[in-house]
Design a protein around this motif. Sequence first.
Motif, PDB file in Angstrom:
ATOM      1  N   PHE A 114      60.091  14.982 -50.789  1.00 31.88           N
ATOM      2  CA  PHE A 114      61.403  14.451 -50.370  1.00 31.88           C
ATOM      3  C   PHE A 114      61.450  13.330 -49.557  1.00 31.88           C
ATOM      4  O   PHE A 114      62.171  12.200 -49.246  1.00 31.88           O
ATOM      5  CB  PHE A 114      62.051  15.684 -49.592  1.00 31.88           C
ATOM      6  CG  PHE A 114      62.505  16.656 -50.492  1.00 31.88           C
ATOM      7  CD1 PHE A 114      62.604  16.632 -51.963  1.00 31.88           C
ATOM      8  CD2 PHE A 114      62.732  17.948 -49.945  1.00 31.88           C
ATOM      9  CE1 PHE A 114      63.327  17.532 -52.679  1.00 31.88           C
ATOM     10  CE2 PHE A 114      63.155  19.303 -50.948  1.00 31.88           C
ATOM     11  CZ  PHE A 114      63.404  19.007 -52.069  1.00 31.88           C
ATOM     12  N   ARG A 115      60.306  13.161 -48.571  1.00 33.14           N
ATOM     13  CA  ARG A 115      60.008  11.974 -47.722  1.00 33.14           C
ATOM     14  C   ARG A 115      59.913  10.686 -48.439  1.00 33.14           C
ATOM     15  O   ARG A 115      60.355   9.856 -48.079  1.00 33.14           O
ATOM     16  CB  ARG A 115      58.773  12.434 -46.945  1.00 33.14           C
ATOM     17  CG  ARG A 115      58.841  13.502 -45.897  1.00 33.14           C
ATOM     18  CD  ARG A 115      58.015  13.296 -44.692  1.00 33.14           C
ATOM     19  NE  ARG A 115      58.334  12.122 -44.011  1.00 33.14           N
ATOM     20  CZ  ARG A 115      57.636  11.608 -43.007  1.00 33.14           C
ATOM     21  NH1 ARG A 115      56.371  12.262 -42.594  1.00 33.14           N
ATOM     22  NH2 ARG A 115      57.979  10.495 -42.129  1.00 33.14           N
ATOM     23  N   LEU A 116      59.305  10.868 -49.446  1.00 40.89           N
ATOM     24  CA  LEU A 116      59.065   9.591 -50.632  1.00 40.89           C
ATOM     25  C   LEU A 116      60.564   9.146 -51.007  1.00 40.89           C
ATOM     26  O   LEU A 116      60.807   8.290 -50.927  1.00 40.89           O
ATOM     27  CB  LEU A 116      58.091   9.838 -51.772  1.00 40.89           C
ATOM     28  CG  LEU A 116      56.602  10.080 -51.119  1.00 40.89           C
ATOM     29  CD1 LEU A 116      55.809  10.430 -52.390  1.00 40.89           C
ATOM     30  CD2 LEU A 116      56.153   8.936 -50.272  1.00 40.89           C
ATOM     31  N   THR A 117      61.247  10.235 -51.517  1.00 41.25           N
ATOM     32  CA  THR A 117      62.601   9.820 -52.028  1.00 41.25           C
ATOM     33  C   THR A 117      63.470   9.365 -50.805  1.00 41.25           C
ATOM     34  O   THR A 117      64.264   8.359 -51.010  1.00 41.25           O
ATOM     35  CB  THR A 117      63.265  11.363 -52.569  1.00 41.25           C
ATOM     36  OG1 THR A 117      62.230  11.740 -53.362  1.00 41.25           O
ATOM     37  CG2 THR A 117      64.574  10.971 -53.207  1.00 41.25           C
ATOM     38  N   ASN A 118      63.329   9.908 -49.617  1.00 40.88           N
ATOM     39  CA  ASN A 118      64.159   9.538 -48.509  1.00 40.88           C
ATOM     40  C   ASN A 118      63.993   7.783 -48.090  1.00 40.88           C
ATOM     41  O   ASN A 118      64.595   7.018 -48.111  1.00 40.88           O
ATOM     42  CB  ASN A 118      63.911  10.351 -47.282  1.00 40.88           C
ATOM     43  CG  ASN A 118      64.550  11.572 -47.429  1.00 40.88           C
ATOM     44  OD1 ASN A 118      65.270  11.855 -48.155  1.00 40.88           O
ATOM     45  ND2 ASN A 118      63.731  12.512 -46.704  1.00 40.88           N
ATOM     46  N   GLN A 119      62.639   7.552 -48.414  1.00 42.54           N
ATOM     47  CA  GLN A 119      62.116   6.101 -47.951  1.00 42.54           C
ATOM     48  C   GLN A 119      62.685   5.436 -49.023  1.00 42.54           C
ATOM     49  O   GLN A 119      63.318   4.327 -48.739  1.00 42.54           O
ATOM     50  CB  GLN A 119      60.709   6.098 -48.011  1.00 42.54           C
ATOM     51  CG  GLN A 119      60.173   6.766 -46.871  1.00 42.54           C
ATOM     52  CD  GLN A 119      58.500   6.704 -46.872  1.00 42.54           C
ATOM     53  OE1 GLN A 119      57.985   6.179 -47.904  1.00 42.54           O
ATOM     54  NE2 GLN A 119      57.959   7.475 -45.885  1.00 42.54           N
ATOM     55  N   ARG A 142      65.601   2.216 -48.606  1.00 39.72           N
ATOM     56  CA  ARG A 142      65.413   0.900 -48.867  1.00 39.72           C
ATOM     57  C   ARG A 142      66.358   0.253 -49.780  1.00 39.72           C
ATOM     58  O   ARG A 142      66.571  -0.833 -49.818  1.00 39.72           O
ATOM     59  CB  ARG A 142      63.914   0.618 -49.530  1.00 39.72           C
ATOM     60  CG  ARG A 142      62.424   0.841 -48.782  1.00 39.72           C
ATOM     61  CD  ARG A 142      61.493   0.406 -49.488  1.00 39.72           C
ATOM     62  NE  ARG A 142      61.164   1.026 -50.615  1.00 39.72           N
ATOM     63  CZ  ARG A 142      60.386   2.122 -50.554  1.00 39.72           C
ATOM     64  NH1 ARG A 142      59.894   2.285 -49.573  1.00 39.72           N
ATOM     65  NH2 ARG A 142      59.999   2.626 -51.808  1.00 39.72           N
ATOM     66  N   LYS A 143      66.802   0.996 -50.912  1.00 34.95           N
ATOM     67  CA  LYS A 143      67.917   0.620 -51.625  1.00 34.95           C
ATOM     68  C   LYS A 143      69.341   0.796 -51.239  1.00 34.95           C
ATOM     69  O   LYS A 143      69.954  -0.277 -51.512  1.00 34.95           O
ATOM     70  CB  LYS A 143      67.932   1.678 -52.895  1.00 34.95           C
ATOM     71  CG  LYS A 143      67.031   1.823 -53.876  1.00 34.95           C
ATOM     72  CD  LYS A 143      67.123   2.760 -54.742  1.00 34.95           C
ATOM     73  CE  LYS A 143      65.931   2.947 -55.855  1.00 34.95           C
ATOM     74  NZ  LYS A 143      66.032   3.843 -56.899  1.00 34.95           N
ATOM     75  N   SER A 144      69.521   1.346 -50.134  1.00 35.10           N
ATOM     76  CA  SER A 144      71.055   1.243 -49.553  1.00 35.10           C
ATOM     77  C   SER A 144      70.964   0.311 -48.309  1.00 35.10           C
ATOM     78  O   SER A 144      69.962   0.135 -47.614  1.00 35.10           O
ATOM     79  CB  SER A 144      71.204   2.838 -48.908  1.00 35.10           C
ATOM     80  OG  SER A 144      70.399   2.960 -48.078  1.00 35.10           O
ATOM     81  N   SER A 173      72.906  -0.172 -45.814  1.00 28.94           N
ATOM     82  CA  SER A 173      73.141   0.492 -44.460  1.00 28.94           C
ATOM     83  C   SER A 173      72.692   1.805 -44.592  1.00 28.94           C
ATOM     84  O   SER A 173      72.512   2.679 -45.539  1.00 28.94           O
ATOM     85  CB  SER A 173      74.864   0.704 -44.203  1.00 28.94           C
ATOM     86  OG  SER A 173      75.429   1.539 -45.396  1.00 28.94           O
ATOM     87  N   ASN A 174      72.111   2.466 -43.147  1.00 29.53           N
ATOM     88  CA  ASN A 174      71.526   3.638 -43.120  1.00 29.53           C
ATOM     89  C   ASN A 174      72.539   4.884 -43.675  1.00 29.53           C
ATOM     90  O   ASN A 174      73.787   5.212 -43.067  1.00 29.53           O
ATOM     91  CB  ASN A 174      71.144   3.797 -41.869  1.00 29.53           C
ATOM     92  CG  ASN A 174      70.043   3.009 -41.495  1.00 29.53           C
ATOM     93  OD1 ASN A 174      69.332   2.438 -42.291  1.00 29.53           O
ATOM     94  ND2 ASN A 174      70.074   2.564 -40.200  1.00 29.53           N
ATOM     95  N   ASN A 175      72.257   5.599 -44.779  1.00 32.78           N
ATOM     96  CA  ASN A 175      73.087   6.801 -45.054  1.00 32.78           C
ATOM     97  C   ASN A 175      72.819   7.902 -44.080  1.00 32.78           C
ATOM     98  O   ASN A 175      71.563   8.301 -43.686  1.00 32.78           O
ATOM     99  CB  ASN A 175      72.674   7.273 -46.473  1.00 32.78           C
ATOM    100  CG  ASN A 175      73.491   8.085 -46.962  1.00 32.78           C
ATOM    101  OD1 ASN A 175      74.362   8.740 -46.346  1.00 32.78           O
ATOM    102  ND2 ASN A 175      73.467   8.353 -48.254  1.00 32.78           N
ATOM    103  N   GLN A 176      73.718   8.504 -43.670  1.00 32.80           N
ATOM    104  CA  GLN A 176      73.483   9.457 -42.358  1.00 32.80           C
ATOM    105  C   GLN A 176      72.829  10.861 -43.133  1.00 32.80           C
ATOM    106  O   GLN A 176      71.995  11.459 -42.370  1.00 32.80           O
ATOM    107  CB  GLN A 176      74.896   9.965 -42.136  1.00 32.80           C
ATOM    108  CG  GLN A 176      74.891  10.879 -40.761  1.00 32.80           C
ATOM    109  CD  GLN A 176      74.041  10.355 -39.426  1.00 32.80           C
ATOM    110  OE1 GLN A 176      74.320   9.260 -39.518  1.00 32.80           O
ATOM    111  NE2 GLN A 176      73.495  10.975 -38.884  1.00 32.80           N
ATOM    112  N   ASP A 177      73.253  11.065 -44.322  1.00 34.68           N
ATOM    113  CA  ASP A 177      72.525  12.267 -44.940  1.00 34.68           C
ATOM    114  C   ASP A 177      71.234  12.242 -45.282  1.00 34.68           C
ATOM    115  O   ASP A 177      70.277  12.918 -45.135  1.00 34.68           O
ATOM    116  CB  ASP A 177      73.319  12.660 -46.417  1.00 34.68           C
ATOM    117  CG  ASP A 177      74.817  13.185 -46.037  1.00 34.68           C
ATOM    118  OD1 ASP A 177      75.187  13.464 -45.239  1.00 34.68           O
ATOM    119  OD2 ASP A 177      75.640  12.823 -47.137  1.00 34.68           O
ATOM    120  N   VAL A 178      70.760  10.697 -45.662  1.00 37.96           N
ATOM    121  CA  VAL A 178      69.474  10.593 -45.774  1.00 37.96           C
ATOM    122  C   VAL A 178      68.661  10.572 -44.336  1.00 37.96           C
ATOM    123  O   VAL A 178      67.680  11.206 -44.475  1.00 37.96           O
ATOM    124  CB  VAL A 178      69.173   9.167 -46.456  1.00 37.96           C
ATOM    125  CG1 VAL A 178      67.776   8.682 -46.446  1.00 37.96           C
ATOM    126  CG2 VAL A 178      69.889   9.072 -47.638  1.00 37.96           C
TER     127      VAL A 178
END
Length: 686
Positions: A442-447, A451-453, A455-460
């Motif tokens: 999950f941490r790798l997926t969050n990173q 990077r793709k978005s 703006s910072n996604n609040q859920d991420v």
Amino acid sequence: MAARASGGGRWEVVKKGRRPAAGSSNRGGGKGDRRALGEANGVWKFDLTPPIQTTSTLYELGFEKIMKRQNKEQVPPPAVEPKKPGNKKQPKKVSTVTNQNQKQGRFRSLEAALKALDVAALQKELDKSQSVFSGNPSVWLKDLASYLNYKLQAPLSEPTLSQHTHDYPYSLVSQELRRIIRGLLVKAAGSLELFFDHCLFTMLQELDKTPGESLHGYRICIQAILQEKPKIATMNLGKFLELLRSHQSRPAKCLTIMWAMGQAGFASLTEGLKVWLGIMMPVLGIKSLSPFAIAYLDRLLLMHPNLTKGFGMIGPKDFFPLLDFAYMPNNSLTPSVQEHLCQLYPRLKVLGFGAKPESTLHTFFPSFLSRATPSCPSEMKKELLSSLTECLTVDPLSASVWRQLYPKHLSQSSLLLDHLLKSQDRMPKKVWKSLRETIQSFRLTNQELQRKSNSNNQDVVTCDKACKALLQQAWGPRLPWTRLLLLVLVFAIGFLCHDFRSHGSFQASLSGQLLQSSGFLPAGQQVCAKLYSYGLQGYSWLEETLPAWGSHLLTMVRPSLQLAWTHTNATVSFLSAHCTSHLAWFGDTFTSFSQRSQLPDALSQLLQSLKELLLLLYHNMLLPLWHLLLEGLAQAQEHCHEACRGEVTWDCVKTQLSEAARWTWTCLQDITVALLDWALAMVSQQ
């Protein structure tokens, strides 16, 4: 044959309620008026209806009623009677009509109707029906249902019979009548499905009639069928669901259908769940039908407490609509019905998870996760998070399913991660080991998502914080306190032993000097001295007090003890004398009986084997142990004589016991020192 009237000369159409007036030519006179009035008052009556055709079957006698049709009939006008002299009175013709189709009167209760039912007459009519229609069993069954419903006319009851037991009205049927019904059902086993449809559709037709008959006879037949073969109700559930939807505007008919179908569940939990899932669950949104559906489910689960017979009936497709009905607010269920369903939900959950939840819970995980949104109700959120935790704990495949769903369910995953962080103490360590890889992925997926978005996604961000906290608290560096304490204890004991041995005594050792300089040793010595003095005082008090109290107590108790001993001795002597005689008599009787009667070979061999086993145990185990015990006691006595120089006294015995205790303590010290040396050697090697 048609006959022409002398006056009219043509046919007339006679409608219902119209009577041709005899002597119509005198309508204007008073005498004719009186005669017409007499006819109107019913003095002259003519029964123009044709007689009922005789038949030998119950079915054609009219027990199964058919809708009457009113048709106009063309009949010729009656012939005009010739006029007779006025001084002669016309004879009055009174005809008595016997109504063969007279209705059965209603009884005050169904119990009274069943009590008044003539079972012998029923059996006679059924025998007649079977003899006439020997190749048509469906006619036999229809005759049975029609006869019972015709005879059991009692006050009408509401369609679901909720005020009675589940097997009402069949529970009131006598054993003789049950035997007749079951016997006929066995004979007509191939027509039971059609008979069930006939009873149900006839009940629905009777509900269309305003003064409809009571339906107890058809209900009894339906219950008798489904108690023997409950699968008849579930062979074509789609047909009955369509029938139920076609009568959706008539709650009485819908409840009648649901009651009839639900009788299958009281004989089999599997068939009952099929009926409930296929017939009753689709109508939970209808307020007039949902109370009975939930009440039936409650009664079904109470009657079958062993839920293992229903495993595999409720899958995810059926389970999650029930979850929504139970916990989602503002649905079509009333608050009381929804609360009732919430009480049944734990048992439905057990049925849904099945016999092997460790291999099925991963199929429930996606639907649980998709519903666990931040905006869902608190009670539902609590249940969803608990179920998700159970899925992760029981089924190992749930973690892999969660990894696949994680990118599209970030808000739900953040709630689940927070819940896992709060409940980490209640989860087994084995589960945490399997979840560690999942949290790291999950941490790798969050990173990657950050990077793709742009703006910072609040859920991420929320999920990433929860993952970090979970990894730190659950798998962060922890001190092995148990191992550290054990290691410190071993080092302390080893140091003390080495200190004592190197300095020769406790006073010369470093530990003794440290305790002496710190003041702990003098304080400990004072405490020990006080304890020793108190012990001596207590011992001296016991030496002075105990003999006096003992002699006084012995003086008080000795007469009672002597009397009790005398009575006990007499009782034992009496019992032994009588028991000896009785045992001798029993032995003689058993010996004579064994000599007279020949026991079976197997029993005699068993007794002989048991005897040999007891002799073997006695000679090889009990007797050698007894000899060893005697030899040990003899050696102990010789040792005491040698140690005490021929005179064994209590002081000598105490001396020997103290020496034995000292020897035992020395052995224990040697063993402990050896273990400590070995532990120090192992520690120094590491």
